[in-house]
Enzyme design. Structure first.
Site, PDB file in Angstrom:
ATOM      1  N   LYS A 198      -7.551  -4.791   4.999  1.00  0.00           N
ATOM      2  CA  LYS A 198      -6.225  -4.454   5.515  1.00  0.00           C
ATOM      3  C   LYS A 198      -5.222  -5.565   5.180  1.00  0.00           C
ATOM      4  CE  LYS A 198      -8.079  -0.772   7.208  1.00  0.00           C
ATOM      5  NZ  LYS A 198      -8.054   0.426   6.348  1.00  0.00           N
ATOM      6  N   LYS A 255      -6.726  -4.900  -3.008  1.00  0.00           N
ATOM      7  CA  LYS A 255      -7.366  -5.541  -1.857  1.00  0.00           C
ATOM      8  C   LYS A 255      -8.372  -4.590  -1.216  1.00  0.00           C
ATOM      9  CE  LYS A 255      -3.516  -4.349   1.299  1.00  0.00           C
ATOM     10  NZ  LYS A 255      -4.202  -3.547   2.292  1.00  0.00           N
ATOM     11  N   CYS A 301      -1.890  -2.449   7.865  1.00  0.00           N
ATOM     12  CA  CYS A 301      -1.883  -3.394   6.738  1.00  0.00           C
ATOM     13  C   CYS A 301      -0.649  -4.294   6.706  1.00  0.00           C
ATOM     14  CB  CYS A 301      -2.053  -2.636   5.428  1.00  0.00           C
ATOM     15  SG  CYS A 301      -3.716  -1.941   5.280  1.00  0.00           S
ATOM     16  N   VAL A 355       3.265   0.360   4.164  1.00  0.00           N
ATOM     17  CA  VAL A 355       2.535   1.096   5.210  1.00  0.00           C
ATOM     18  C   VAL A 355       1.131   0.524   5.397  1.00  0.00           C
ATOM     19  CG1 VAL A 355       3.814   3.215   4.791  1.00  0.00           C
ATOM     20  CG2 VAL A 355       1.699   2.836   3.523  1.00  0.00           C
ATOM     21  N   THR A 356       0.592   0.694   6.617  1.00  0.00           N
ATOM     22  CA  THR A 356       1.295   1.137   7.804  1.00  0.00           C
ATOM     23  C   THR A 356       1.701  -0.082   8.630  1.00  0.00           C
ATOM     24  OG1 THR A 356      -0.720   1.377   9.154  1.00  0.00           O
ATOM     25  CG2 THR A 356       0.002   3.309   7.921  1.00  0.00           C
ATOM     26  N   ASP A 376       0.787  -1.246   0.000  1.00  0.00           N
ATOM     27  CA  ASP A 376       0.000   0.000   0.000  1.00  0.00           C
ATOM     28  C   ASP A 376       0.815   1.290   0.000  1.00  0.00           C
ATOM     29  OD1 ASP A 376      -1.930  -1.931   0.206  1.00  0.00           O
ATOM     30  OD2 ASP A 376      -2.726  -1.292   2.148  1.00  0.00           O
ATOM     31  N   GLU A 411      -4.674  -0.825  -1.290  1.00  0.00           N
ATOM     32  CA  GLU A 411      -5.976  -0.903  -0.620  1.00  0.00           C
ATOM     33  C   GLU A 411      -6.947   0.018  -1.350  1.00  0.00           C
ATOM     34  OE1 GLU A 411      -5.972  -0.030   3.599  1.00  0.00           O
ATOM     35  OE2 GLU A 411      -8.163   0.113   3.671  1.00  0.00           O
ATOM     36  N   GLN A 468       8.357 -13.418  21.324  1.00  0.00           N
ATOM     37  CA  GLN A 468       8.023 -14.826  21.565  1.00  0.00           C
ATOM     38  C   GLN A 468       8.681 -15.748  20.534  1.00  0.00           C
ATOM     39  OE1 GLN A 468       3.889 -15.550  22.949  1.00  0.00           O
ATOM     40  NE2 GLN A 468       3.488 -13.441  22.299  1.00  0.00           N
TER      41      GLN A 468
END
Ligand code: TIU
Length: 222
Positions: A132, A129, A162, A157-158, A24, A72, A202
Site C-alpha cells: 500500500k 509497488k 495507499c 487513490v485511495t 495508483d 500497486e 494535530q
C-alpha cells in the site's frame, strides 16, 4: 516561493524541490472488473478525482516540474504476493485470477496500467509497488533523494489506504507532504473525510491538506 492556502496552515511550495506523486490511478481501482470491484467496492466513487488530477498534472508538466506515478500490483508468478494479502477478504476471486482486464492486480495486464487520462509521459518514473505504501519494497526514496526532492504533492487513490500509507511513510522519511483534497478519492465518503482529517490534525501531524486548483494557481504565478 509560492504560498498555497492549506490546513492546518499555509504551505510554502518550493517547486524545484517538489514532486507530484500520483498514487495508483490504475484501471484496476477505477474501472469495473478489477481489484477495487473484487474487494466489493463501487468503483464509480473514485472517478471524481480524475479531472482535478488531469488539470494538476497538465499544469505541473507545463511548469517543467517533476512528476512520478505509482502502481500497486504483483509479479506474474505472484512471488511477491504475501499469502495474507492473497486470502484476505475471502473473495470468490483473488489477485492473479483472470478478469475482464486481464489477471487482477498483475503487472503487465491491462487492468494494472494507469488510466489513459493520466498516462505517464516519457521521463516520469513509474514506481511498481507490491504494498500500500509507495516506499515499501521500491526505489522511490532513492529516486527522490537523487533529484533533491524535499516536498511531495500526493494525489490519487485511495485516500485512506495507499495515499495515507504513502504520506505516513514519506513523513517519517523527512518529506513535507501536501495533499489536495479534490485530487484524492475513496470508495467511502466517510473515509475520504477522515483520511484527510488524520493528515492535517494535530498541527499537520502527517502533512497539509488543500486544493489542487490552488496548487495550479501557485505554480502558474511562480
Ligand atoms: N482498497 C483500497 O481502498 N485501496 C487499495 O487496495 N489500494 C490503494 O489504495 N491503491
Amino acid at each position: 516561493m509560492p504560498t498555497i492556502r492549506a490546513e492546518p496552515y499555509e504551505f510554502n511550495l518550493e517547486p524545484k524541490s517538489a514532486a507530484l506523486l500520483i498514487i495508483d490511478m490504475q484501471r484496476d481501482f477505477l474501472e469495473p472488473g478489477g481489484f477495487g470491484e473484487m474487494l466489493g467496492n463501487d468503483v464509480s466513487q473514485l472517478r471524481g478525482a480524475i479531472e482535478p488530477n488531469r488539470r494538476l498534472l497538465a499544469a505541473w508538466r507545463a511548469a517543467g516540474l517533476f512528476a512520478l506515478h505509482t502502481r500497486e500490483g504483483h509479479r506474474a508468478d505472484l512471488s511477491d504476493l504475501q499469502p495474507a494479502k492473497k486470502i484476505r477478504g475471502r473473495s470468490k476471486t483473488a489477485i492473479g485470477d483472470p478478469g475482464p482486464m486481464g489477471r487482477i492486480l498483475v503487472r503487465g495486464e491491462a487492468g494494472h496500467d494507469i488510466i489513459p487520462e493520466l498516462y505517464p509521459a516519457p521521463g516520469e518514473p513509474v514506481i511498481d509497488k507490491p504494498g500500500k505504501g509507495a516506499f515499501y519494497a521500491t526505489d522511490l526514496e532513492a529516486i527522490l533523494k537523487h533529484r533533491g526532492i524535499k516536498q511531495l504533492v500526493v494525489t490519487g487513490v485511495t485516500t485512506e489506504v495507499c495515499v495515507n500509507t504513502t504520506v505516513r511513510e514519506a513523513n517519517d522519511r523527512g518529506f513535507d507532504c501536501f495533499v489536495p483534497a479534490d485530487c484524492v478519492g475513496s470508495y467511502f465518503p466517510e473515509f475520504q473525510e477522515m483520511g484527510l482529517k488524520m493528515i492535517k490534525a494535530q498541527g499537520g501531524i502527517f502533512g497539509w491538506v488543500g486544493q489542487g486548483s490552488d496548487v495550479i494557481e501557485a505554480i502558474k504565478a511562480g
